[in-house]
Design a protein around this motif. Structure first.
Motif, PDB file in Angstrom:
ATOM      1  N   ALA B   4       0.840  -1.204   0.000  1.00 16.35           N
ATOM      2  CA  ALA B   4       0.000   0.000   0.000  1.00 16.35           C
ATOM      3  C   ALA B   4       0.872   1.249   0.000  1.00 16.35           C
ATOM      4  O   ALA B   4       0.585   2.228  -0.709  1.00 16.35           O
ATOM      5  CB  ALA B   4      -0.922  -0.003   1.216  1.00 16.35           C
ATOM      6  N   ARG B   5       1.967   1.213   0.769  1.00 15.18           N
ATOM      7  CA  ARG B   5       2.872   2.367   0.810  1.00 15.18           C
ATOM      8  C   ARG B   5       3.515   2.570  -0.553  1.00 15.18           C
ATOM      9  O   ARG B   5       3.599   3.697  -1.050  1.00 15.18           O
ATOM     10  CB  ARG B   5       3.944   2.138   1.888  1.00 15.18           C
ATOM     11  CG  ARG B   5       4.759   3.387   2.180  1.00 15.18           C
ATOM     12  CD  ARG B   5       5.683   3.227   3.386  1.00 15.18           C
ATOM     13  NE  ARG B   5       6.663   2.170   3.184  1.00 15.18           N
ATOM     14  CZ  ARG B   5       6.801   1.118   3.971  1.00 15.18           C
ATOM     15  NH1 ARG B   5       6.017   0.980   5.019  1.00 15.18           N
ATOM     16  NH2 ARG B   5       7.711   0.191   3.726  1.00 15.18           N
ATOM     17  N   ALA B   6       3.930   1.484  -1.164  1.00 14.60           N
ATOM     18  CA  ALA B   6       4.551   1.592  -2.487  1.00 14.60           C
ATOM     19  C   ALA B   6       3.561   2.131  -3.510  1.00 14.60           C
ATOM     20  O   ALA B   6       3.905   2.980  -4.339  1.00 14.60           O
ATOM     21  CB  ALA B   6       5.056   0.216  -2.933  1.00 14.60           C
ATOM     22  N   GLU B   7       2.325   1.664  -3.439  1.00 20.16           N
ATOM     23  CA  GLU B   7       1.325   2.120  -4.411  1.00 20.16           C
ATOM     24  C   GLU B   7       0.956   3.581  -4.183  1.00 20.16           C
ATOM     25  O   GLU B   7       0.689   4.309  -5.137  1.00 20.16           O
ATOM     26  CB  GLU B   7       0.079   1.229  -4.347  1.00 20.16           C
ATOM     27  CG  GLU B   7       0.322  -0.195  -4.844  1.00 20.16           C
ATOM     28  CD  GLU B   7       0.982  -0.224  -6.215  1.00 20.16           C
ATOM     29  OE1 GLU B   7       0.580   0.532  -7.111  1.00 20.16           O
ATOM     30  OE2 GLU B   7       1.936  -0.999  -6.389  1.00 20.16           O
ATOM     31  N   THR B   8       0.962   4.002  -2.931  1.00 20.78           N
ATOM     32  CA  THR B   8       0.707   5.414  -2.656  1.00 20.78           C
ATOM     33  C   THR B   8       1.816   6.275  -3.254  1.00 20.78           C
ATOM     34  O   THR B   8       1.558   7.302  -3.898  1.00 20.78           O
ATOM     35  CB  THR B   8       0.632   5.644  -1.129  1.00 20.78           C
ATOM     36  OG1 THR B   8      -0.463   4.892  -0.619  1.00 20.78           O
ATOM     37  CG2 THR B   8       0.438   7.102  -0.796  1.00 20.78           C
ATOM     38  N   ARG B   9       3.038   5.840  -3.058  1.00 21.38           N
ATOM     39  CA  ARG B   9       4.164   6.589  -3.642  1.00 21.38           C
ATOM     40  C   ARG B   9       4.060   6.609  -5.159  1.00 21.38           C
ATOM     41  O   ARG B   9       4.262   7.629  -5.805  1.00 21.38           O
ATOM     42  CB  ARG B   9       5.499   5.941  -3.241  1.00 21.38           C
ATOM     43  CG  ARG B   9       5.935   6.253  -1.818  1.00 21.38           C
ATOM     44  CD  ARG B   9       7.300   5.652  -1.545  1.00 21.38           C
ATOM     45  NE  ARG B   9       8.346   6.327  -2.281  1.00 21.38           N
ATOM     46  CZ  ARG B   9       9.443   5.730  -2.748  1.00 21.38           C
ATOM     47  NH1 ARG B   9       9.601   4.437  -2.586  1.00 21.38           N
ATOM     48  NH2 ARG B   9      10.348   6.410  -3.381  1.00 21.38           N
ATOM     49  N   ARG B  10       3.732   5.437  -5.718  1.00 18.19           N
ATOM     50  CA  ARG B  10       3.639   5.351  -7.178  1.00 18.19           C
ATOM     51  C   ARG B  10       2.539   6.288  -7.706  1.00 18.19           C
ATOM     52  O   ARG B  10       2.723   6.979  -8.698  1.00 18.19           O
ATOM     53  CB  ARG B  10       3.315   3.905  -7.580  1.00 18.19           C
ATOM     54  CG  ARG B  10       3.476   3.616  -9.064  1.00 18.19           C
ATOM     55  CD  ARG B  10       2.908   2.263  -9.423  1.00 18.19           C
ATOM     56  NE  ARG B  10       3.371   1.173  -8.579  1.00 18.19           N
ATOM     57  CZ  ARG B  10       4.523   0.545  -8.744  1.00 18.19           C
ATOM     58  NH1 ARG B  10       5.298   0.882  -9.741  1.00 18.19           N
ATOM     59  NH2 ARG B  10       4.887  -0.417  -7.938  1.00 18.19           N
ATOM     60  N   LEU B  11       1.412   6.315  -6.995  1.00 19.95           N
ATOM     61  CA  LEU B  11       0.288   7.146  -7.429  1.00 19.95           C
ATOM     62  C   LEU B  11       0.672   8.620  -7.465  1.00 19.95           C
ATOM     63  O   LEU B  11       0.393   9.315  -8.444  1.00 19.95           O
ATOM     64  CB  LEU B  11      -0.902   6.912  -6.475  1.00 19.95           C
ATOM     65  CG  LEU B  11      -2.148   7.762  -6.718  1.00 19.95           C
ATOM     66  CD1 LEU B  11      -2.766   7.428  -8.073  1.00 19.95           C
ATOM     67  CD2 LEU B  11      -3.179   7.536  -5.627  1.00 19.95           C
TER      68      LEU B  11
END
Lengths: 300, 329
Positions: B4-11
């Motif tokens: 989730a943290r990685a996807e937030t950063r990616r977003l």
């Protein structure tokens, strides 16, 4: 196909033979319709999530979101996989991208993307590294660096499964190989065993000084041999039974001074086993795998 | 959590996300600034000015009618009946029509909530589609699945991150939006008749707006994931637009009573404003009081809500099914 721990294993096959499909299936990207696969002792795909953290892989051409930098790309993967981001600079340095780490991936050449793909596979310090055509697009220096890297990784205890068409490289760096054709394994084993069990069938023949080479060659041709004349010797291409050469020549009163098997390299073995050697005047199609008619050799 | 943290950063590291969010803020800022400067508070001075203007216009109309009558009589001697026009009435010049524009929070804020919801829904659709579409298109999804082989978990986390952040953003902007328009109403308009019930109604409209944003984000995301390309979602949107025009024309040609009821934007309207009425003006229900009354069909927010939910579940469900079953190539 069995890959022993700690070895560098070459996975070979002509275009369309199923190498990438095999690797994709192994990595859970394609659903298998049968058979059994295991990675690090765990059956996959059922237990793949348990071992995925120990498997670094690149499959086919490297693909990344083009607007991110290499550093960001790897740090996002590190976050997703629960790997410490601090490893990112180290793997970028390892594959030679340290100085270009802050550039967007879309500015990279194919070879640089390939290096980035290898870096992404190494990021999680895997026990098993699966690399599909890692030398694609690399310059000669890069290919040599990749070879050294594979060797070093193997020496450090990592198991490497390597798919490639650069057979010279495979022969140099692999401990063992599996060759497939049309979706089926045609041979496997250590490189030395595979080479030994698939001799070229070609022998070099030298005769006593003063003997007419042409007469001797014609005598063998009449007996069915495929003879190629050289300056001071000739070769027989389909000599699966070299004793027949000595017999035919001895019957004519010609005696052999040298009869040496011409050793095959991995490329010869590959072309023979997969039946993909080019034939003059023919355009072989991708899925054609015409095993040579001389498979059993002359004299048998 | 790491995913989730990685996807937030990616977003949020994606340029497209930044461009769309900045565009949203600019649109909202322009609306708020425009509302502020186009309205003013009404007091004694404005009422007196409006009355004076209405009276002046009335007097001008009286003069004009008198002059026209005189000219008519000159041109038609002996035919006074032809020039017997009614004189203007003071009631035709109601001073309230001459009042300056003023922002009435109770009457106009629901429209502003809808505007906020529609803008955010558009952004959610585009960002959602691009977020997953570019991952598929660039091969990033395959890379991610090599790290995290649980496909549904990966896609579900991406969707949850997208919708979670848009929910947060909508709530934050909704609170700011309410503050800004309360300020505009206080300083340049009116907050008359703002009871607790009105605020509650605003809250419910806001919640329906939030649902619209979530649905738009989920549908955009799911469409792009199904097609494994951002263009799939955008193409579907364009296709829906074209289909709507076609359906509307065909419904008219086929003699359907309420062709407007087939238009998707009307369903969104009904969702936000609780109902949408369409009339069949070819019908006549005569009554002594009001004459001919056309047949009426009311599209309610309950009906449109259920429909939106069904469509969303179907599309998101299809994308999850495809993620689970289809090969990753």
């Amino acid at each position: 196909m069995i890959v022993e721990a700690g070895q560098v294993h070459g996975f070979l096959g002509p275009n369309g033979s199923g190498k990438t499909t095999t690797l994709r299936t192994l990595l859970g990207l394609i659903e298998p319709n049968g058979g059994r696969m295991a990675i690090l002792g765990k059956e996959v795909p059922h237990h793949l999530p348990e071992v995925a953290g120990q498997v670094g892989a690149i499959v086919e051409s490297p693909q990344f979101f083009p607007h991110f930098t290499a550093e960001l790309t790897l740090s996002l993967l590190a976050d997703a996989g629960g790997v410490n981001r601090a490893r990112v600079p180290a793997v970028l340095d390892l594959v030679g991208l340290r100085d270009r780490a802050k550039e967007r991936v879309k500015t990279y050449s194919l070879g640089m993307k390939q290096r980035l793909a290898v870096a992404s596979a190494l990021l999680k310090e895997p026990k098993l590294l699966i690399l599909d055509e890692p030398a694609n697009g690399l310059d000669p220096g890069g290919i040599r660096e990749m070879r050294t890297l594979m060797r070093d990784l193997s020496d450090s205890g990592m198991t490497v499964l390597l798919s490639s068409h650069i057979l010279g490289e495979i022969q140099l760096i692999c401990d063992s190989v599996t060759i497939i054709s049309a979706g089926r394994r045609v041979t496997s084993g250590s490189v030395a065993e595979v080479l030994a069990s698939h001799r070229s069938g070609m022998v070099r023949v030298r005769l006593e000084t003063g003997v007419d080479l042409l007469d001797a060659a014609n005598a063998l041709r009449e007996a069915g041999a495929q003879v190629t004349l050289e300056n001071d010797h000739f070769t027989v291409a389909n000599a699966s039974n070299p004793a027949l050469i000595t017999r035919v020549l001895a019957q004519r009163g010609v005696y052999v001074s040298e009869l040496t098997p011409v050793s095959a390299d991995l490329e010869d073995v590959f072309l023979e086993l997969t039946g993909t050697a080019p034939v003059a005047g023919q355009n072989r199609q991708v899925d054609e795998s015409a095993i040579s008619g001389a498979k059993n050799g002359w004299g048998q | 959590m790491s995913l989730a943290r990685a996807e937030t950063r990616r977003l949020f590291r994606r340029r497209f996300t930044s461009v769309i969010l900045i565009s949203v803020l600019l649109i909202l800022a322009a609306t708020a600034v425009g509302s502020f400067f186009s309205t003013e508070k009404v007091g004694e001075t404005q009422i007196a000015a409006a009355k004076a203007e209405a009276e002046a216009n009335y007097q001008e109309a009286v003069k004009t009618v008198a002059a026209d009558k005189q000219r008519c009589l000159t041109e038609n001697p002996g035919n006074a009946a032809a020039c017997d026009w009614p004189d203007p009435s003071p009631s035709d010049y109601d001073y309230t029509w001459y009042m300056p524009e003023t922002f009435n929070l109770r009457a106009e804020y629901p429209t502003m909530i809808t505007l906020l919801a529609v803008v955010l829904a558009g952004a959610a659709f585009l960002i959602g589609a691009s977020f997953v579409g570019s991952e598929w298109n660039s091969g990033g999804m395959m890379n991610l699945l090599l790290w995290r082989p649980r496909r549904l978990q990966v896609l579900g986390t991406k969707l949850a991150v997208l919708l979670g952040w848009f929910t947060g953003l909508t709530l934050l902007l909704g609170a700011l939006w309410t503050g800004i328009f309360t300020f505009i109403a206080t300083s340049r308009g009116t907050t008359e008749k703002m009871t607790g019930g009105v605020w509650q109604s605003f809250g419910l409209t806001g919640l329906r707006g939030l649902a619209l944003v979530v649905v738009a984000g989920a549908v955009g995301f799911a469409m792009a994931s199904l097609g494994r390309h951002t263009g799939m979602a955008l193409g579907a949107l364009v296709g829906l637009g074209a289909l709507q025009i076609g359906v509307y024309i065909m419904a008219q040609l086929a003699g359907a009573k309420y062709p407007e009821a087939w238009l998707a934007p009307m369903w969104a309207y009904a969702w936000m404003f609780k109902e949408f009425e369409v009339f069949d003006y070819n019908s006549c229900n005569f009554s002594a009081d009001s004459g001919c009354e056309p047949d009426k069909f009311v599209l309610t927010w309950q009906v449109t809500g259920v429909s939106l939910a069904v469509v969303t579940v179907l599309i998101v469900g299809a994308s999850l099914w495809a993620m689970r079953r289809r090969d990753i190539t």
